[in-house]
Scaffold this motif. Structure first.
Motif, PDB file in Angstrom:
ATOM      1  N   GLU A 283       0.827  -1.173   0.005  1.00  0.00           N
ATOM      2  CA  GLU A 283      -0.103   0.045   0.038  1.00  0.00           C
ATOM      3  C   GLU A 283       0.760   1.354  -0.134  1.00  0.00           C
ATOM      4  OE1 GLU A 283      -3.051   1.575  -0.999  1.00  0.00           O
ATOM      5  OE2 GLU A 283      -3.757  -0.449   0.249  1.00  0.00           O
ATOM      6  N   SER A 284       0.484   2.265  -0.724  1.00  0.00           N
ATOM      7  CA  SER A 284       1.158   3.497  -0.801  1.00  0.00           C
ATOM      8  C   SER A 284       0.086   4.442  -1.233  1.00  0.00           C
ATOM      9  CB  SER A 284       2.349   3.324  -1.853  1.00  0.00           C
ATOM     10  OG  SER A 284       3.222   4.245  -1.798  1.00  0.00           O
ATOM     11  N   GLY A 285       0.544   5.866  -0.590  1.00  0.00           N
ATOM     12  CA  GLY A 285      -0.155   6.966  -0.712  1.00  0.00           C
ATOM     13  C   GLY A 285      -0.552   8.022   0.234  1.00  0.00           C
ATOM     14  N   PRO A 286      -0.983   9.102   0.175  1.00  0.00           N
ATOM     15  CA  PRO A 286      -1.201  10.073   1.386  1.00  0.00           C
ATOM     16  C   PRO A 286      -1.978   9.338   2.449  1.00  0.00           C
ATOM     17  CG  PRO A 286      -1.763  11.068  -0.754  1.00  0.00           C
ATOM     18  CD  PRO A 286      -1.563   9.731  -1.184  1.00  0.00           C
ATOM     19  N   LEU A 287      -1.493   9.641   3.698  1.00  0.00           N
ATOM     20  CA  LEU A 287      -2.187   9.049   4.810  1.00  0.00           C
ATOM     21  C   LEU A 287      -3.534   9.379   4.777  1.00  0.00           C
ATOM     22  CD1 LEU A 287      -1.655   7.455   7.330  1.00  0.00           C
ATOM     23  CD2 LEU A 287      -0.778   9.195   8.539  1.00  0.00           C
ATOM     24  N   ALA A 288      -3.974  10.755   4.456  1.00  0.00           N
ATOM     25  CA  ALA A 288      -5.282  11.104   4.504  1.00  0.00           C
ATOM     26  C   ALA A 288      -6.149  10.294   3.606  1.00  0.00           C
ATOM     27  CB  ALA A 288      -5.597  12.573   4.429  1.00  0.00           C
ATOM     28  N   GLU A 289      -5.483  10.010   2.511  1.00  0.00           N
ATOM     29  CA  GLU A 289      -6.631   9.137   1.556  1.00  0.00           C
ATOM     30  C   GLU A 289      -6.554   7.553   2.249  1.00  0.00           C
ATOM     31  OE1 GLU A 289      -5.036   9.516  -2.319  1.00  0.00           O
ATOM     32  OE2 GLU A 289      -5.401  11.755  -2.443  1.00  0.00           O
ATOM     33  N   LEU A 290      -5.452   7.162   2.498  1.00  0.00           N
ATOM     34  CA  LEU A 290      -5.522   5.559   2.708  1.00  0.00           C
ATOM     35  C   LEU A 290      -6.168   5.368   4.190  1.00  0.00           C
ATOM     36  CD1 LEU A 290      -1.714   4.914   2.805  1.00  0.00           C
ATOM     37  CD2 LEU A 290      -3.543   4.417   1.012  1.00  0.00           C
ATOM     38  N   ARG A 291      -6.507   6.471   5.037  1.00  0.00           N
ATOM     39  CA  ARG A 291      -7.559   6.397   6.209  1.00  0.00           C
ATOM     40  C   ARG A 291      -8.911   6.010   5.697  1.00  0.00           C
ATOM     41  NH1 ARG A 291      -4.620  10.690   9.839  1.00  0.00           N
ATOM     42  NH2 ARG A 291      -3.777   9.086  11.230  1.00  0.00           N
ATOM     43  N   HIS A 292      -9.204   6.449   4.400  1.00  0.00           N
ATOM     44  CA  HIS A 292     -10.439   6.297   3.877  1.00  0.00           C
ATOM     45  C   HIS A 292     -10.715   4.819   3.594  1.00  0.00           C
ATOM     46  CE1 HIS A 292     -11.752  10.563   3.900  1.00  0.00           C
ATOM     47  NE2 HIS A 292     -10.790  10.709   3.081  1.00  0.00           N
ATOM     48  N   LEU A 293      -9.706   3.892   3.541  1.00  0.00           N
ATOM     49  CA  LEU A 293      -9.902   2.805   3.311  1.00  0.00           C
ATOM     50  C   LEU A 293     -10.131   1.790   4.417  1.00  0.00           C
ATOM     51  CD1 LEU A 293      -6.570   2.344   0.907  1.00  0.00           C
ATOM     52  CD2 LEU A 293      -9.070   2.660   0.066  1.00  0.00           C
ATOM     53  N   THR A 294     -10.326   2.358   5.578  1.00  0.00           N
ATOM     54  CA  THR A 294     -10.509   1.493   6.747  1.00  0.00           C
ATOM     55  C   THR A 294     -11.588   2.268   7.638  1.00  0.00           C
ATOM     56  OG1 THR A 294      -9.445   0.325   8.418  1.00  0.00           O
ATOM     57  CG2 THR A 294      -8.513   2.516   8.287  1.00  0.00           C
ATOM     58  N   MET A 295     -12.119   1.673   8.762  1.00  0.00           N
ATOM     59  CA  MET A 295     -13.013   2.162   9.444  1.00  0.00           C
ATOM     60  C   MET A 295     -12.640   3.356  10.463  1.00  0.00           C
ATOM     61  SD  MET A 295     -15.150  -1.279  10.518  1.00  0.00           S
ATOM     62  CE  MET A 295     -14.897  -2.570   9.376  1.00  0.00           C
ATOM     63  N   SER A 296     -13.659   4.465  10.672  1.00  0.00           N
ATOM     64  CA  SER A 296     -13.596   5.295  11.410  1.00  0.00           C
ATOM     65  C   SER A 296     -14.699   4.952  12.901  1.00  0.00           C
ATOM     66  CB  SER A 296     -14.274   6.903  11.142  1.00  0.00           C
ATOM     67  OG  SER A 296     -13.178   7.216  10.152  1.00  0.00           O
ATOM     68  N   LYS A 297     -14.183   5.303  13.982  1.00  0.00           N
ATOM     69  CA  LYS A 297     -14.893   5.154  15.256  1.00  0.00           C
ATOM     70  C   LYS A 297     -16.057   6.353  15.429  1.00  0.00           C
ATOM     71  CE  LYS A 297     -11.342   2.309  17.424  1.00  0.00           C
ATOM     72  NZ  LYS A 297     -10.381   2.290  18.450  1.00  0.00           N
ATOM     73  N   ILE A 298     -17.344   5.793  15.841  1.00  0.00           N
ATOM     74  CA  ILE A 298     -18.227   6.994  15.701  1.00  0.00           C
ATOM     75  C   ILE A 298     -18.667   6.855  17.409  1.00  0.00           C
ATOM     76  CG2 ILE A 298     -20.598   7.742  15.357  1.00  0.00           C
ATOM     77  CD1 ILE A 298     -19.274   8.309  12.725  1.00  0.00           C
ATOM     78  N   LYS A 299     -18.855   7.777  18.103  1.00  0.00           N
ATOM     79  CA  LYS A 299     -19.599   7.938  19.447  1.00  0.00           C
ATOM     80  C   LYS A 299     -20.749   8.991  19.273  1.00  0.00           C
ATOM     81  CE  LYS A 299     -15.411   6.571  21.998  1.00  0.00           C
ATOM     82  NZ  LYS A 299     -14.519   6.798  23.133  1.00  0.00           N
ATOM     83  N   VAL A 300     -21.682   8.703  19.710  1.00  0.00           N
ATOM     84  CA  VAL A 300     -23.015   9.346  19.376  1.00  0.00           C
ATOM     85  C   VAL A 300     -24.065   9.482  20.562  1.00  0.00           C
ATOM     86  CG1 VAL A 300     -24.192   8.081  17.726  1.00  0.00           C
ATOM     87  CG2 VAL A 300     -24.653  10.664  17.725  1.00  0.00           C
ATOM     88  N   ARG A 301     -24.626  10.477  20.909  1.00  0.00           N
ATOM     89  CA  ARG A 301     -25.756  10.579  21.719  1.00  0.00           C
ATOM     90  C   ARG A 301     -27.058  11.414  21.029  1.00  0.00           C
ATOM     91  NH1 ARG A 301     -24.886   9.550  26.796  1.00  0.00           N
ATOM     92  NH2 ARG A 301     -22.506   9.363  27.788  1.00  0.00           N
ATOM     93  N   THR A 302     -28.080  10.513  20.823  1.00  0.00           N
ATOM     94  CA  THR A 302     -29.279  11.105  20.143  1.00  0.00           C
ATOM     95  C   THR A 302     -30.617  11.398  20.845  1.00  0.00           C
ATOM     96  OG1 THR A 302     -29.574   8.846  19.156  1.00  0.00           O
ATOM     97  CG2 THR A 302     -28.455  10.586  18.042  1.00  0.00           C
ATOM     98  N   ARG A 303     -31.172  12.085  20.497  1.00  0.00           N
ATOM     99  CA  ARG A 303     -32.537  12.149  21.130  1.00  0.00           C
ATOM    100  C   ARG A 303     -33.475  11.191  21.047  1.00  0.00           C
ATOM    101  NH1 ARG A 303     -33.689  17.016  23.533  1.00  0.00           N
ATOM    102  NH2 ARG A 303     -32.439  18.078  22.175  1.00  0.00           N
ATOM    103  N   LYS A 304     -33.556  10.821  19.769  1.00  0.00           N
ATOM    104  CA  LYS A 304     -34.387   9.445  19.603  1.00  0.00           C
ATOM    105  C   LYS A 304     -33.365   8.254  19.259  1.00  0.00           C
ATOM    106  CE  LYS A 304     -37.441  12.425  16.462  1.00  0.00           C
ATOM    107  NZ  LYS A 304     -37.639  12.589  15.230  1.00  0.00           N
ATOM    108  N   PRO A 305     -33.883   7.113  19.660  1.00  0.00           N
ATOM    109  CA  PRO A 305     -33.008   5.854  19.810  1.00  0.00           C
ATOM    110  C   PRO A 305     -32.578   5.539  18.253  1.00  0.00           C
ATOM    111  CG  PRO A 305     -35.157   5.706  21.060  1.00  0.00           C
ATOM    112  CD  PRO A 305     -35.170   6.771  20.437  1.00  0.00           C
TER     113      PRO A 305
END
Length: 294
Positions: free
Chosen positions: A208-230
């Protein structure tokens, strides 16, 4: 023109294939992180770039052949290995002066500043130095030189965290001056702080080779969220992984390519708080490394 350009470079040691068609590009003013597990071929690649080894394929540094034109190339290159051996009967200061003299460098003022920054005693004989102090000799010699290309192979090996941070400051300085840097390191957090692009090598091949910002799109991001509705039906979404709820805080991972779509869906549930965390370089490295094991 690339500062370093390797195209289809291979190297065999007897029947062992150390490199199998490596492609590597370093542009002017770029910091390229070169990472991979032990034995992957990082040091062999660097030795070909330095003209220490001759490999098959097309290798160019400053447009020159590193095997044929090593002397000319080294006039404009500084190199720091991960394991530094020095002349035991010379002092550290004498070795630094020798290295700078070989490159016809006269920036003694900055040399003195670096000696102070790295809290280094240049008066002692090299045979008395610890591994960390031997490393400081190589780093001060390299960083005091005004050249266009710096190659660091595990440069902070043996240094304490404070000295590591000083090294990182110096890398940012030479980057601001428009210099090019190839950084090979097993400390992924260090690569993540310093490098705009990365190349991952495994078993002698760039996987694998390329800009780090672009390569990050190839894997997962973590989300933490609180919402008013379930958040109903999110667990069954094809892009959502590791979904769980703890005391009203919903956490899950999402494929990078689907991040915008998922954020848009969440907005319909009245967002109270939202935190997204991009994958770390270690997570990126492991995801690509494990993918190629299959």
């Amino acid at each position: 023109m690339s500062v370093i350009s390797l195209k289809d470079v291979s190297k065999n040691f007897g029947k062992t294939e150390a490199l199998k068609g490596v492609y590597l590009e370093l542009q002017k003013g770029e910091i390229l992180g070169f990472i991979g597990p032990n034995g992957a071929g990082k040091t062999t690649t660097i030795r070909i770039i330095l003209g220490i080894l001759k490999g098959a394929g097309d290798s160019k540094v400053f447009g020159l052949d590193p095997w044929k034109d090593a002397i000319e190339i080294h006039k404009n290159l500084s190199y720091v290995p991960g394991d530094v051996n020095l002349w035991p009967n010379l002092t550290g200061g004498e070795v630094i002066d020798l290295f700078l003299k070989l490159k016809k460098q006269k920036n003694s003022n900055y040399k003195e500043e670096l000696i102070e920054k790295f809290d280094f005693d240049p008066r002692k004989k090299c045979r008395t130095y610890s591994k960390g102090n031997r490393q400081k000799v190589a780093l001060i010699s390299a960083l005091a030189a005004d050249v266009d290309l710096y190659i660091f192979d595990e440069p902070t090996s043996g240094l304490d965290p404070l000295m590591e941070s000083i090294f990182q400051e110096e890398v940012h300085r030479i980057k601001r001056e428009g210099k090019s840097i190839l950084l090979s390191s097993h400390i992924l957090s260090e690569v993540e702080k310093l490098c705009g692009s990365i190349s991952i090598i495994k078993d002698g091949t760039i996987i694998e080779s390329g800009p780090l910002a672009e390569l990050r799109h190839l894997t997962m991001s973590k989300i933490k969220v609180r919402t008013r509705k379930p958040l109903s039906d999110f667990e069954s979404n094809h892009a959502v992984h590791d979904f769980h709820i703890n005391e009203g805080l919903t956490e899950f991972s999402v494929d990078g390519k689907n991040l915008g779509e998922i954020i848009s869906l969440i907005s319909k549930y009245d967002i109270l708080t939202l935190e997204t965390q991009p994958p770390t370089l270690e997570e990126l490295f492991m995801s690509h490394y494990e993918r190629t094991i299959q």
